[in-house]
Design an enzyme around this catalytic site. Structure first.
Site, PDB file in Angstrom:
ATOM      1  N   ASP A  46      -1.813   5.772  51.832  1.00  0.00           N
ATOM      2  CA  ASP A  46      -2.184   4.467  51.289  1.00  0.00           C
ATOM      3  C   ASP A  46      -1.233   4.069  50.161  1.00  0.00           C
ATOM      4  OD1 ASP A  46      -4.331   2.405  51.291  1.00  0.00           O
ATOM      5  OD2 ASP A  46      -4.557   3.037  49.210  1.00  0.00           O
ATOM      6  N   GLU A 100       2.051   3.667  54.424  1.00  0.00           N
ATOM      7  CA  GLU A 100       1.704   2.258  54.308  1.00  0.00           C
ATOM      8  C   GLU A 100       2.527   1.733  53.143  1.00  0.00           C
ATOM      9  OE1 GLU A 100      -1.564  -0.995  52.997  1.00  0.00           O
ATOM     10  OE2 GLU A 100      -1.231   0.842  51.903  1.00  0.00           O
TER      11      GLU A 100
HETATM   12  C1  GLC Z   1      -4.194  -0.305  51.048  1.00  0.00           C
HETATM   13  C2  GLC Z   1      -5.375  -0.336  52.000  1.00  0.00           C
HETATM   14  C3  GLC Z   1      -6.315  -1.384  51.537  1.00  0.00           C
HETATM   15  C4  GLC Z   1      -6.781  -1.041  50.145  1.00  0.00           C
HETATM   16  C5  GLC Z   1      -5.601  -0.833  49.206  1.00  0.00           C
HETATM   17  C6  GLC Z   1      -6.013  -0.162  47.938  1.00  0.00           C
HETATM   18  O1  GLC Z   1      -3.448  -1.455  51.101  1.00  0.00           O
HETATM   19  O2  GLC Z   1      -4.939  -0.535  53.309  1.00  0.00           O
HETATM   20  O3  GLC Z   1      -7.404  -1.556  52.393  1.00  0.00           O
HETATM   21  O4  GLC Z   1      -7.592  -2.059  49.645  1.00  0.00           O
HETATM   22  O5  GLC Z   1      -4.633  -0.012  49.778  1.00  0.00           O
HETATM   23  O6  GLC Z   1      -6.320   1.174  48.173  1.00  0.00           O
END
Ligand code: GLC
Length: 553
Positions: free
Chosen positions: A209, A271
């Site tokens: 994340d 991500e």
């Molecule tokens: C990432 C996740 C999202 C979350 C954010 C904070 O972007 O995909 O859903 O709100 O991180 O953890």
């Protein structure tokens, strides 16, 4: 599963389950791990290689579990560790790998470390695990001008143990998600230990994340960064060079779990909302992560020139570092592609914000048709693909959720200016005629399911010719048989500019893909046979607008 020694992840199709919304075993209206286990045969039957679970860890659920209070346990709302072990072994029996989410940028404010930080004093080792600073001026102004991604300032003022107004702490997301300080070796050691904890439990990898956010520029300088036009690294909170050291270290951990000759690689996928593509490719250099999400592809409008450009340079950037490219069209943070593509398409980056009742509504028929065509392009592309739960049913975004039902913190933090991400998170319909469309045993569902989800339920589509579910199954079967994920793409000349025309050739076969993004019907090449089509199509027919076809070459 991929054959032994072949690095299964290079062409894997990975299906994202958002645990709150996939399947509810106990009828409380929130999905859970036993519910997921019971529905795993759906994934085996669909023909994917792995399941990625969004967070199910102990959490006050202020950001649907992306606010973790205990990284080594399951939140009671989802079950317990034994349920997780059952899920993993059932998945493995079915030939599905299991990827879990790791949230290393921030914890929940209910994490024992953050509680200890608040209970201690400025300058203490407890505070040094997070980013606490004195305020500007007389202490009443935040330390810098950074804004939270969910709206409002990225700083909240803490109250000192003696009750006086105190230091400020950084949270790039919600107030309840304090950012860790990754310059602190204790933070590094702790998150590495969390990786080992889940690896020892048998997980096949992690989705990381906010992978580009862990390291902040020295001095935390003010920033007026524009994420749509500037390279991400110009922002002091994103894509700082130091993140790469962290991932080199993580890679040595996952590599240490590989078993010679068993294609047992444990993988790491970032991500990272990073531009340009060259910067993103740095995350997947040989000694770093295995994959990173290709969000530029997700945001590319359904326009032939834009699609060609993104696909071409995405492939080139990944190849330059020897990594597989990934492809993704939907996830739990963006408007579902069956809805996104139902809006007029304009060059540039696509709109991914939530939609409310007062906003312009999509043309749902156009959206569904284009989304099927776009998926048929995506699943032919070399590399690995990510699917988001429900897209195989052609689910649209819930665009008319009542504001009272919204739970994404973005909605409240922006005073409703951003509708947030609830619309893509609505529980999945399994049975058209059951209460909550079979999501759970009763009629409860933590977000209301729109009536149009009924006819799209999995039981209506299974075995139904021409259904979106059968389209996905067919494409996934062919993709696997022809090993398209291991293939090479070559663009074809001699087609109109508003068509996409390419071949993908692998050691096990090849396919010609034609997608008509224009208005004029397109003749199919003489002598070709249709292997799959995003809409019912007879041989000898022409390819009408927003249809993709796979042909023998
Ligand atoms: C990432 C996740 C999202 C979350 C954010 C904070 O972007 O995909 O859903 O709100 O991180 O953890």
């Amino acid at each position: 599963m991929a054959r032994s020694g072949e690095q299964w992840w290079r062409d894997a199709v990975i299906y994202q389950v958002y645990p709150r919304s996939w399947a509810d075993s106990d009828g409380d209206g929130i999905g859970d791990l036993p519910g997921i286990t019971a529905r795993l045969p759906h994934l085996a039957d669909l023909g994917v290689d792995a399941v990625w679970l969004s967070p199910f860890y102990t959490s006050p659920q202020h950001d649907a579990g992306y606010d973790v209070a205990d990284y080594r346990d399951v939140d009671p709302v989802f079950g317990d560790l034994a349920d997780f072990d059952t899920l993993t072994s059932r998945a493995h029996e079915l030939g599905l790998r299991v990827i879990v989410d790791i949230v290393p940028n921030h914890s929940s404010h209910e994490h024992p470390w953050f509680r200890a930080a608040l209970a201690s004093t400025p300058g203490s080792p407890e505070r040094a695990r997070y980013i606490f600073r004195d305020g500007r001026g007389d202490g009443t102004l935040p330390p810098n001008n950074w804004q939270s991604l969910f709206g409002g300032p990225a700083w909240t003022r803490a109250t000192e143990p003696d009750g006086s107004p105190g230091q400020w702490y950084l949270h790039l997301f919600d107030t309840t998600q304090p950012d860790f300080d990754w310059t602190n070796p204790e933070v590094r050691a702790e998150l590495e230990d969390v990786l080992r904890f889940w690896l020892d439990r048998g997980v096949d990898g992690f989705r990381i994340d906010v992978a580009h956010g862990l390291v902040k520029a020295d001095g935390l300088p003010d920033s007026e960064f524009d994420q749509y036009t500037e390279p991400t690294a110009l922002a002091p909170m994103w894509d700082q060079p130091g993140v790469h050291d962290i991932y080199r270290s993580w890679r040595t951990i996952t590599d240490s779990y590989a078993v010679e000759g068993q294609d047992a690689d444990r993988i790491l996928c970032a991500e990272a909302w990073v531009l340009p593509a060259e910067a993103l490719a740095r995350y997947v250099r040989k000694d770093e992560l295995h994959q990173s999400f290709n969000f530029e592809y997700l945001m590319t409008p359904w326009l032939a020139a834009d699609q060609r450009a993104t696909i071409t340079h995405s492939l080139a950037q990944a190849e330059a570092v020897g990594a597989p490219q990934t492809w993704v069209l939907s996830n739990h943070d963006v408007v579902r592609h069956a809805t996104r593509l139902g809006f007029p398409q304009t060059p540039g980056l696509e709109r991914i914000d939530g939609i409310g009742t007062d906003d312009p509504q999509p043309d749902t028929a156009v959206g569904l048709r284009r989304s099927r065509a776009a998926t048929a392009v995506m699943l032919a592309l070399p590399g690995s693909a990510y699917l988001f739960q429900g897209e195989e049913l052609g689910l649209p975004e819930a665009t008319r959720l009542p504001d009272e039902a919204r739970q994404d913190p973005t909605f409240a933090r922006t005073q409703g200016a951003s509708k947030g991400r609830d619309g893509c998170r609505v529980p999945v319909p399994w049975e058209a005629d059951a209460p909550s469309y079979g999501f759970g045993p009763g009629d409860r569902s933590w977000l209301p399911q729109p009536a149009e989800y009924g006819p799209l339920a999995a039981d209506r589509q299974r075995g139904a010719e021409g259904s979106t579910l059968e389209l996905y199954r067919g494409l996934l079967r062919l993709r696997r048989e022809l090993r398209l994920g291991r293939g090479r793409l070559a663009w074809l000349d001699g087609f109109p500019d508003d068509a996409l025309a390419f071949t993908v050739t692998s050691p096990d076969g090849s396919v010609t893909v034609l997608a008509n993004l224009g208005e004029t019907p397109l003749a199919l090449p003489e002598g070709s046979t249709i292997l799959a089509a995003s809409e019912p199509l007879e041989l000898g027919a022409t390819l009408t607008t927003d249809v993709t076809v796979w042909l023998t070459t």
